[in-house]
Design a protein around this motif. Structure first.
Motif, PDB file in Angstrom:
ATOM      1  N   VAL A  37      -0.630  15.744  50.826  1.00 20.17           N
ATOM      2  CA  VAL A  37       0.177  16.761  51.489  1.00 20.17           C
ATOM      3  C   VAL A  37       1.170  16.112  52.445  1.00 20.17           C
ATOM      4  N   LEU A  38       0.669  15.112  53.180  1.00 20.29           N
ATOM      5  CA  LEU A  38       1.570  14.387  54.087  1.00 20.29           C
ATOM      6  C   LEU A  38       2.716  13.731  53.310  1.00 20.29           C
ATOM      7  N   HIS A  39       2.341  13.142  52.144  1.00 23.37           N
ATOM      8  CA  HIS A  39       3.362  12.479  51.315  1.00 23.37           C
ATOM      9  C   HIS A  39       4.402  13.488  50.825  1.00 23.37           C
ATOM     10  N   VAL A  40       3.899  14.641  50.344  1.00 21.95           N
ATOM     11  CA  VAL A  40       4.805  15.683  49.854  1.00 21.95           C
ATOM     12  C   VAL A  40       5.720  16.148  50.979  1.00 21.95           C
ATOM     13  N   ILE A  41       5.077  16.315  52.159  1.00 19.75           N
ATOM     14  CA  ILE A  41       5.887  16.737  53.309  1.00 19.75           C
ATOM     15  C   ILE A  41       6.920  15.676  53.636  1.00 19.75           C
ATOM     16  N   TRP A  42       6.498  14.406  53.603  1.00 22.37           N
ATOM     17  CA  TRP A  42       7.413  13.298  53.915  1.00 22.37           C
ATOM     18  C   TRP A  42       8.546  13.213  52.881  1.00 22.37           C
ATOM     19  N   HIS A  44       9.691  15.641  50.972  1.00 19.18           N
ATOM     20  CA  HIS A  44      10.609  16.744  51.204  1.00 19.18           C
ATOM     21  C   HIS A  44      11.452  16.531  52.443  1.00 19.18           C
ATOM     22  N   PHE A  45      10.791  16.000  53.477  1.00 17.15           N
ATOM     23  CA  PHE A  45      11.522  15.753  54.713  1.00 17.15           C
ATOM     24  C   PHE A  45      12.635  14.727  54.488  1.00 17.15           C
ATOM     25  N   LEU A  46      12.257  13.601  53.818  1.00 19.17           N
ATOM     26  CA  LEU A  46      13.219  12.517  53.611  1.00 19.17           C
ATOM     27  C   LEU A  46      14.363  12.964  52.701  1.00 19.17           C
ATOM     28  N   VAL A  47      14.012  13.640  51.586  1.00 19.02           N
ATOM     29  CA  VAL A  47      15.033  14.077  50.648  1.00 19.02           C
ATOM     30  C   VAL A  47      15.941  15.120  51.309  1.00 19.02           C
ATOM     31  N   ASN A  48      15.306  16.067  52.013  1.00 15.29           N
ATOM     32  CA  ASN A  48      16.103  17.093  52.695  1.00 15.29           C
ATOM     33  C   ASN A  48      16.985  16.496  53.776  1.00 15.29           C
ATOM     34  N   ARG A  49      16.445  15.441  54.394  1.00 13.27           N
ATOM     35  CA  ARG A  49      17.224  14.769  55.436  1.00 13.27           C
ATOM     36  C   ARG A  49      18.517  14.204  54.867  1.00 13.27           C
ATOM     37  N   TYR A  50      18.468  13.694  53.611  1.00 18.38           N
ATOM     38  CA  TYR A  50      19.640  13.071  52.986  1.00 18.38           C
ATOM     39  C   TYR A  50      20.470  14.058  52.167  1.00 18.38           C
ATOM     40  N   MET A 128      13.265  16.176  42.767  1.00 22.28           N
ATOM     41  CA  MET A 128      12.824  15.663  44.058  1.00 22.28           C
ATOM     42  C   MET A 128      12.278  14.250  43.952  1.00 22.28           C
ATOM     43  N   SER A 129      11.491  14.008  42.915  1.00 21.06           N
ATOM     44  CA  SER A 129      10.879  12.690  42.725  1.00 21.06           C
ATOM     45  C   SER A 129      11.945  11.618  42.492  1.00 21.06           C
ATOM     46  N   TYR A 130      12.934  11.969  41.662  1.00 18.65           N
ATOM     47  CA  TYR A 130      14.013  11.019  41.353  1.00 18.65           C
ATOM     48  C   TYR A 130      14.826  10.696  42.608  1.00 18.65           C
ATOM     49  N   LYS A 131      15.157  11.731  43.366  1.00 14.67           N
ATOM     50  CA  LYS A 131      15.925  11.530  44.598  1.00 14.67           C
ATOM     51  C   LYS A 131      15.170  10.630  45.567  1.00 14.67           C
ATOM     52  N   LYS A 133      12.885   8.438  44.865  1.00 18.18           N
ATOM     53  CA  LYS A 133      12.856   7.074  44.321  1.00 18.18           C
ATOM     54  C   LYS A 133      14.143   6.322  44.646  1.00 18.18           C
ATOM     55  N   ILE A 134      15.275   7.011  44.495  1.00 18.27           N
ATOM     56  CA  ILE A 134      16.567   6.392  44.796  1.00 18.27           C
ATOM     57  C   ILE A 134      16.660   6.053  46.281  1.00 18.27           C
ATOM     58  N   ILE A 135      16.207   7.002  47.130  1.00 12.73           N
ATOM     59  CA  ILE A 135      16.279   6.772  48.584  1.00 12.73           C
ATOM     60  C   ILE A 135      15.409   5.599  48.986  1.00 12.73           C
ATOM     61  N   ARG A 136      14.139   5.576  48.455  1.00 16.87           N
ATOM     62  CA  ARG A 136      13.204   4.518  48.832  1.00 16.87           C
ATOM     63  C   ARG A 136      13.645   3.145  48.353  1.00 16.87           C
ATOM     64  N   SER A 137      14.264   3.111  47.162  1.00 16.59           N
ATOM     65  CA  SER A 137      14.648   1.803  46.599  1.00 16.59           C
ATOM     66  C   SER A 137      15.750   1.135  47.417  1.00 16.59           C
ATOM     67  N   GLY A 138      16.670   1.958  47.923  1.00 15.98           N
ATOM     68  CA  GLY A 138      17.780   1.400  48.705  1.00 15.98           C
ATOM     69  C   GLY A 138      18.620   0.412  47.919  1.00 15.98           C
ATOM     70  N   LYS A 139      18.575   0.541  46.565  1.00 12.59           N
ATOM     71  CA  LYS A 139      19.326  -0.381  45.713  1.00 12.59           C
ATOM     72  C   LYS A 139      20.825  -0.223  45.955  1.00 12.59           C
ATOM     73  N   GLU A 140      21.493  -1.366  46.055  1.00  9.78           N
ATOM     74  CA  GLU A 140      22.921  -1.333  46.385  1.00  9.78           C
ATOM     75  C   GLU A 140      23.742  -0.700  45.273  1.00  9.78           C
ATOM     76  N   LYS A 141      24.638   0.191  45.666  1.00  8.86           N
ATOM     77  CA  LYS A 141      25.573   0.835  44.749  1.00  8.86           C
ATOM     78  C   LYS A 141      26.942   0.819  45.400  1.00  8.86           C
ATOM     79  N   ASN A 142      27.878   0.074  44.792  1.00  5.91           N
ATOM     80  CA  ASN A 142      29.200  -0.094  45.394  1.00  5.91           C
ATOM     81  C   ASN A 142      30.246   0.682  44.600  1.00  5.91           C
ATOM     82  N   PHE A 143      31.049   1.463  45.295  1.00  7.43           N
ATOM     83  CA  PHE A 143      32.143   2.218  44.678  1.00  7.43           C
ATOM     84  C   PHE A 143      33.478   1.569  45.042  1.00  7.43           C
ATOM     85  N   SER A 144      34.410   1.619  44.099  1.00  8.13           N
ATOM     86  CA  SER A 144      35.732   1.035  44.333  1.00  8.13           C
ATOM     87  C   SER A 144      36.782   2.123  44.493  1.00  8.13           C
ATOM     88  N   LEU A 145      37.743   1.848  45.335  1.00 11.93           N
ATOM     89  CA  LEU A 145      38.846   2.785  45.544  1.00 11.93           C
ATOM     90  C   LEU A 145      39.929   2.560  44.494  1.00 11.93           C
TER      91      LEU A 145
END
Length: 435
Positions: A37-42, A44-50, A128-131, A133-145
């Protein structure tokens, strides 16, 4: 009795152990459920935060934007990247000179809004799970102008460089001195900035996202003159000549003949080069020294600027054919003229009718034009090896009646001689004139 008590105690202990195990399992389940439950809350909290923030690891042009709103990201990018890059210079080096273009003069426009939106949307399209995973990984993603810019400042600078560095080649030239000997002036090599390559190099480097100045080396190439001294040295003899008389001409007509003749005198035509009468003589205007005189317009004689110039083109035509060259563009008057045979004239009208020939000889030719003693003379000079053959321009004329009008039908031929004998006779034009 004692054994009975021991059995009873062991039984009690077993029952207590079972109860403790059940309690332990129940407690573990409660703990796991609590952690879940704590994990689910966390999550949701983390994903909602972003939800309104850019995910960790996201960059635009190397600028970290993690945890920022779209507005904050735009401001960060402008402050850390755009404002800095607008201080950047394009430095063009050529020899010992340098030309500088500041980025601010390019009116460069980056698609910041669209790029930041793409950066913000990254990772937000899954569940939610995918989001998470992306947040936790912090894998670099660079965009070009992407960018666009106004090319005028670069073109203006390149034009300035051309004006200061380009040097047109000068053809070798020849003149005849008082003793009728040729004097040749040596050619001069030209220099030219490779502007197309320079522009491409600059255009390519503008996409360089480095904040440091761009340094581009411009190249200058040599430009060889079309006519060299060694070419003109091959001209050593007269190969043809033709003259017409203008003694009965008015003063204005004489003036026009002299003006056009002076322009043509000294013209060199290289092998395979095309000569254009109108290109060399130019438009017949008062500013160029031409005066009003009689000209043939259709089947009438009228007054117009440049009257008499057609005698110049016709005389040249006769000299050119006698040098063994057939014109590639030549037209005749509607009426016969007195200064050359019928079918042997060449009319010109700037912007409409030209006289052209291609030098089909293997050597260059030099055109000399004189107007002495009321005679207009064209002499064609080239190499003495060409004198093995000689040429004439002859005609055949007959008069026919067409719709009650007498019309002259004329054919002109280039006749070739070798060792004094005719070896060929080629028709070069067939014309009709109103008498």
């Amino acid at each position: 009795m004692v054994e009975s008590i021991d059995r009873e105690e062991r039984l009690i202990k077993k029952q207590k152990l079972k109860v403790n195990k059940k309690k332990a399992v129940r407690s573990l389940c409660i703990l796991v459920l609590f952690i879940y439950v704590l994990h689910v809350i966390w999550v949701h909290f983390l994903v909602n935060r972003y939800n309104k923030l850019i995910y960790p690891g996201v960059k635009v042009e190397g600028v970290k934007l993690s945890g920022k709103t779209q507005e904050e990201a735009v401001n960060t990018l402008r402050n850390k990247y755009i404002n800095e890059i607008l201080k950047k210079n394009i430095v063009i080096k050529i020899d010992n000179n340098m030309y500088t273009i500041n980025y601010s003069k390019l009116n460069i426009n980056y698609n910041i809004g669209d790029t930041i939106k793409n950066a913000f949307d990254y990772g937000k399209s899954g569940d939610m799970s995918y989001k998470y995973k992306i947040i936790r990984s912090g894998k670099e993603k660079n965009f070009s102008l992407e960018y666009s810019y106004n090319k005028k400042e670069i073109e203006k600078t390149i034009s300035k460089i051309e004006g200061e560095c380009d040097k047109k080649p000068v053809n070798a030239s020849m003149t005849k001195d008082k003793n009728d000997k040729f004097q040749i002036t040596k050619e001069k090599i030209g220099y030219e900035v490779e502007k197309d390559k320079l522009f491409k190099d600059i255009d390519r480097e503008i996409g360089n996202r480095d904040i440091k100045d761009i340094i581009v080396d411009a190249r200058i190439k040599k430009v060889e003159p079309a006519i060299k001294k060694s070419d003109l040295q091959k001209i050593d003899t007269k190969i043809s000549s033709f003259a017409t008389d203008f003694s009965s001409s008015t003063a204005n007509r004489v003036n026009n003949i002299q003006v056009a003749s002076k322009t043509l005198n000294g013209t060199v035509v290289m092998p395979n080069e095309t000569f254009s009468f109108n290109k060399i003589v130019g438009e017949r205007t008062a500013e160029r020294g031409y005066e009003a005189a009689h000209v043939i317009v259709g089947d009438k004689v009228e007054s117009g600027l440049g009257g008499g110039v057609c005698q110049v083109s016709s005389t040249l035509h006769n000299a050119v054919v006698r040098a063994g060259i057939v014109p590639i563009e030549r037209d005749h008057h509607n009426m016969t003229v007195s200064y050359v045979g019928i079918g042997m004239d060449a009319t010109v009208n700037y912007g409409n009718i030209d006289y052209k020939f291609k030098n089909t000889l293997v050597y260059p030719i030099y055109i000399e034009c004189t107007t002495d003693d009321k005679k207009l003379t064209f002499n064609i000079y080239s190499n003495s090896k060409l004198t093995k053959k000689t040429y004439k321009l002859v005609n055949s004329v007959k008069t026919v009646n067409r719709s009650g009008k007498a019309v002259c039908e004329a054919k002109a031929y280039k006749v070739t001689y070798e060792d004094g004998k005719e070896i060929s006779r080629d028709e070069i034009n067939s014309d009709c004139y109103v008498k």
